[in-house]
Design a protein around this motif. Structure first.
Motif, PDB file in Angstrom:
ATOM      1  N   LEU A   1       2.352  -4.936  -3.409  1.00 38.81           N
ATOM      2  CA  LEU A   1       1.127  -4.210  -3.729  1.00 38.81           C
ATOM      3  C   LEU A   1      -0.127  -4.929  -3.231  1.00 38.81           C
ATOM      4  CD1 LEU A   1       1.883  -2.897  -7.351  1.00 38.81           C
ATOM      5  CD2 LEU A   1       2.074  -1.661  -5.181  1.00 38.81           C
ATOM      6  N   GLN A   2       0.007  -6.203  -2.898  1.00 42.76           N
ATOM      7  CA  GLN A   2      -1.148  -6.945  -2.370  1.00 42.76           C
ATOM      8  C   GLN A   2      -1.571  -6.422  -1.000  1.00 42.76           C
ATOM      9  OE1 GLN A   2      -2.853  -9.187  -4.292  1.00 42.76           O
ATOM     10  NE2 GLN A   2      -1.381  -8.458  -5.830  1.00 42.76           N
ATOM     11  N   LEU A   3      -0.708  -5.666  -0.345  1.00 40.55           N
ATOM     12  CA  LEU A   3      -1.084  -5.034   0.929  1.00 40.55           C
ATOM     13  C   LEU A   3      -2.326  -4.161   0.766  1.00 40.55           C
ATOM     14  CD1 LEU A   3       2.378  -3.896   2.382  1.00 40.55           C
ATOM     15  CD2 LEU A   3       0.876  -5.663   3.326  1.00 40.55           C
ATOM     16  N   ILE A   4      -2.540  -3.654  -0.445  1.00 38.72           N
ATOM     17  CA  ILE A   4      -3.666  -2.752  -0.689  1.00 38.72           C
ATOM     18  C   ILE A   4      -5.003  -3.466  -0.484  1.00 38.72           C
ATOM     19  CG2 ILE A   4      -4.755  -1.267  -2.438  1.00 38.72           C
ATOM     20  CD1 ILE A   4      -1.958  -0.820  -3.620  1.00 38.72           C
ATOM     21  N   LYS A   5      -5.003  -4.784  -0.617  1.00 43.80           N
ATOM     22  CA  LYS A   5      -6.240  -5.548  -0.398  1.00 43.80           C
ATOM     23  C   LYS A   5      -6.863  -5.267   0.968  1.00 43.80           C
ATOM     24  CE  LYS A   5      -5.443  -9.580  -3.360  1.00 43.80           C
ATOM     25  NZ  LYS A   5      -5.035 -11.010  -3.384  1.00 43.80           N
ATOM     26  N   SER A   6      -6.011  -4.977   1.956  1.00 47.86           N
ATOM     27  CA  SER A   6      -6.504  -4.772   3.323  1.00 47.86           C
ATOM     28  C   SER A   6      -6.865  -3.315   3.616  1.00 47.86           C
ATOM     29  CB  SER A   6      -5.449  -5.231   4.338  1.00 47.86           C
ATOM     30  OG  SER A   6      -4.293  -4.405   4.252  1.00 47.86           O
ATOM     31  N   TRP A   7      -6.659  -2.421   2.628  1.00 44.96           N
ATOM     32  CA  TRP A   7      -6.972  -1.009   2.871  1.00 44.96           C
ATOM     33  C   TRP A   7      -8.485  -0.820   3.023  1.00 44.96           C
ATOM     34  CZ3 TRP A   7      -3.703   2.608  -0.813  1.00 44.96           C
ATOM     35  CH2 TRP A   7      -2.339   2.464  -0.492  1.00 44.96           C
ATOM     36  N   PRO A   8      -8.915   0.018   3.976  1.00 45.36           N
ATOM     37  CA  PRO A   8     -10.348   0.264   4.184  1.00 45.36           C
ATOM     38  C   PRO A   8     -10.902   1.300   3.210  1.00 45.36           C
ATOM     39  CG  PRO A   8      -9.089   1.497   5.798  1.00 45.36           C
ATOM     40  CD  PRO A   8      -8.088   0.744   4.963  1.00 45.36           C
ATOM     41  N   VAL A   9     -10.877   0.949   1.908  1.00 44.47           N
ATOM     42  CA  VAL A   9     -11.310   1.885   0.866  1.00 44.47           C
ATOM     43  C   VAL A   9     -12.261   1.157  -0.092  1.00 44.47           C
ATOM     44  CG1 VAL A   9      -9.173   3.240   0.969  1.00 44.47           C
ATOM     45  CG2 VAL A   9      -9.316   1.313  -0.608  1.00 44.47           C
ATOM     46  N   PRO A  10     -13.226   1.878  -0.683  1.00 44.54           N
ATOM     47  CA  PRO A  10     -14.122   1.244  -1.658  1.00 44.54           C
ATOM     48  C   PRO A  10     -13.384   0.738  -2.890  1.00 44.54           C
ATOM     49  CG  PRO A  10     -15.053   3.319  -0.879  1.00 44.54           C
ATOM     50  CD  PRO A  10     -13.636   3.269  -0.383  1.00 44.54           C
TER      51      PRO A  10
ATOM     52  N   TRP B   1      -6.534   6.396   8.409  1.00 44.96           N
ATOM     53  CA  TRP B   1      -6.275   5.132   7.699  1.00 44.96           C
ATOM     54  C   TRP B   1      -5.068   5.256   6.774  1.00 44.96           C
ATOM     55  CZ3 TRP B   1      -6.093   4.595   2.433  1.00 44.96           C
ATOM     56  CH2 TRP B   1      -6.605   5.665   1.665  1.00 44.96           C
ATOM     57  N   ALA B   2      -4.973   6.400   6.061  1.00 46.43           N
ATOM     58  CA  ALA B   2      -3.873   6.607   5.117  1.00 46.43           C
ATOM     59  C   ALA B   2      -2.554   6.820   5.850  1.00 46.43           C
ATOM     60  CB  ALA B   2      -4.181   7.804   4.215  1.00 46.43           C
TER      61      ALA B   2
ATOM     62  N   PRO C   1       2.718   4.526   4.569  1.00 48.16           N
ATOM     63  CA  PRO C   1       4.136   4.232   4.808  1.00 48.16           C
ATOM     64  C   PRO C   1       4.440   2.731   4.790  1.00 48.16           C
ATOM     65  CG  PRO C   1       3.349   5.904   6.343  1.00 48.16           C
ATOM     66  CD  PRO C   1       2.153   5.339   5.665  1.00 48.16           C
ATOM     67  N   GLN C   2       3.508   1.907   5.265  1.00 51.00           N
ATOM     68  CA  GLN C   2       3.711   0.455   5.237  1.00 51.00           C
ATOM     69  C   GLN C   2       3.873  -0.027   3.793  1.00 51.00           C
ATOM     70  OE1 GLN C   2       0.224  -1.102   7.177  1.00 51.00           O
ATOM     71  NE2 GLN C   2       0.843  -0.405   9.228  1.00 51.00           N
ATOM     72  N   LEU C   3       2.994   0.464   2.913  1.00 47.49           N
ATOM     73  CA  LEU C   3       3.086   0.068   1.516  1.00 47.49           C
ATOM     74  C   LEU C   3       4.403   0.530   0.907  1.00 47.49           C
ATOM     75  CD1 LEU C   3       1.704  -1.130  -1.063  1.00 47.49           C
ATOM     76  CD2 LEU C   3       1.022   1.209  -1.586  1.00 47.49           C
ATOM     77  N   THR C   4       4.753   1.769   1.146  1.00 51.20           N
ATOM     78  CA  THR C   4       5.988   2.321   0.574  1.00 51.20           C
ATOM     79  C   THR C   4       7.195   1.520   1.027  1.00 51.20           C
ATOM     80  OG1 THR C   4       5.117   4.556   0.298  1.00 51.20           O
ATOM     81  CG2 THR C   4       7.491   4.345   0.554  1.00 51.20           C
ATOM     82  N   ASP C   5       7.294   1.220   2.315  1.00 41.59           N
ATOM     83  CA  ASP C   5       8.428   0.458   2.811  1.00 41.59           C
ATOM     84  C   ASP C   5       8.464  -0.952   2.204  1.00 41.59           C
ATOM     85  OD1 ASP C   5       9.592   2.443   4.359  1.00 41.59           O
ATOM     86  OD2 ASP C   5       8.410   1.950   6.135  1.00 41.59           O
TER      87      ASP C   5
END
Length: 269
Positions: free
Chosen positions: A4-13, A253-254, A259-263
C-alpha cells in the motif's frame, strides 16, 4: 501492508486505501481512512446491494417490469435495459447490449422508492449502511454516482461482500456472476470489450483487457471503479478485497497505477 506504500507516489491530492481479508479482518490500510470522498460510480454496488435487500424482503422482484418496455429490475442492475448512459432514452432492446447506464440506476432507485414508499437514499441507509455501521456514508443524490463515504466504511462493505450477513450467500453469488452472458459493450475509460461482463450492479473481471484491476487478478474478481478516482474490488480466489479512494478524477494516471497496486497487493497476500 508494504504494497500500500505504492500509493505515496500517486499524483493525487489525497488518497486512502484498505485491504480486507475474506474473514473480515484488515490486512492493512493507508492514509486518512476516515476522510470522506466522493465515490462516483462506486456508489452503484451500494445501491445494488440495497436493491437486492428489497428483493429478499419481497418489496420487488428481479424479473418484474422496470424501466423501458420489456426491461426488468434485473436488466437495470446488469446495464442491459437499453437505456442511454445519462438520459432516459432507449438505445437498444432490453437484454441485447451492455449499455452502461447511470440513467438505469436512477430508474432503479425510483422504482424501489415507489415499491417501498421510502426515498431510496433512506432505504439504502436502513437496509445497508446502518446495519453495517457505515455511519460516514450517505447518498445526497443519484444512486448511480452521488455516494460519499470513507475507506473505513467501505472496508465494512467489503467484509460484507465476502461473508454476507444482510443477504443470503446465494443472492450475493448471483449478483457477482455474469448476468446476460456474451453481451458486448463499452467499459467506461477502457473501451469496447467482447464480452463486457457484468453481474447485478457489479462489474466482473473475467478476461477483460485492458482493465483497472491487475494482471494477476482472478477472472472471478468483481467490483467497480468511479470517475472520482475510486475503486473497490473483491478477488474471491485471493480471499481479499481492496478499496482505494482519491480526490483526483480518473484518467491516465489511474490506468497506470491502479493495476500496479493491485498486483502488488495480491503478491503480498
Amino acid at each position: 501492508m508494504e504494497s500500500l506504500q505504492l500509493i505515496k507516489s500517486w499524483p493525487v491530492p489525497a488518497a486512502a486505501a484498505a485491504v480486507v481479508r475474506a474473514d473480515g479482518t484488515l490486512a492493512g490500510s493507508y492514509g486518512p481512512v476516515e476522510q470522506r470522498f466522493a465515490l462516483a460510480s462506486v456508489t452503484k454496488p451500494l445501491a445494488a446491494y440495497a436493491a437486492l435487500v428489497a428483493v429478499e424482503e419481497g418489496a420487488v422482484e428481479l424479473d418484474e417490469p422496470a424501466g423501458p418496455e420489456g426491461s426488468t429490475v434485473r436488466h437495470l442492475l446488469a446495464h442491459t435495459s437499453g437505456l442511454a448512459f445519462d438520459e432516459q432514452r432507449t438505445m437498444a432492446a432490453p437484454g441485447t447490449r451492455r449499455l452502461y447506464s447511470n440513467a438505469g440506476f436512477d430508474v432503479l432507485g425510483d422504482h424501489i422508492a415507489k415499491a417501498t414508499d421510502i426515498p431510496f437514499a433512506e432505504y439504502l441507509r436502513q437496509a445497508v449502511l446502518e446495519p453495517l455501521g457505515m455511519t460516514s456514508t450517505d447518498l445526497p443524490g443519484s444512486p448511480a454516482k452521488d455516494g460519499v463515504s470513507t475507506v473505513s466504511d467501505l472496508a465494512r462493505f467489503a467484509a460484507e461482500l465476502q461473508a454476507p450477513r444482510l443477504l443470503a450467500a446465494e443472492t450475493v453469488a448471483e449478483a457477482t456472476r455474469v448476468a446476460f452472458p456474451g453481451l458486448t459493450g463499452v467499459l467506461p475509460g477502457y473501451g469496447h470489450q467482447r464480452p463486457n461482463d457484468w453481474g447485478l450492479g457489479f462489474e466482473i473481471r473475467d478476461a477483460k483487457s485492458p482493465h483497472w484491476t491487475g494482471g494477476s487478478s482472478s477472472p472471478r474478481t468483481y467490483g467497480h471503479f468511479g470517475q472520482s478516482g475510486t475503486f473497490l474490488w473483491v478477488d474471491p480466489q485471493a480471499g481479499a478485497a481492496c478499496v482505494a479512494l482519491t480526490n483526483r478524477a480518473f484518467g491516465p494516471w489511474a490506468v497506470e497505477v491502479w493495476p500496479q497496486l493491485t498486483d502488488a497487493v495480491l503478491a503480498e497476500l
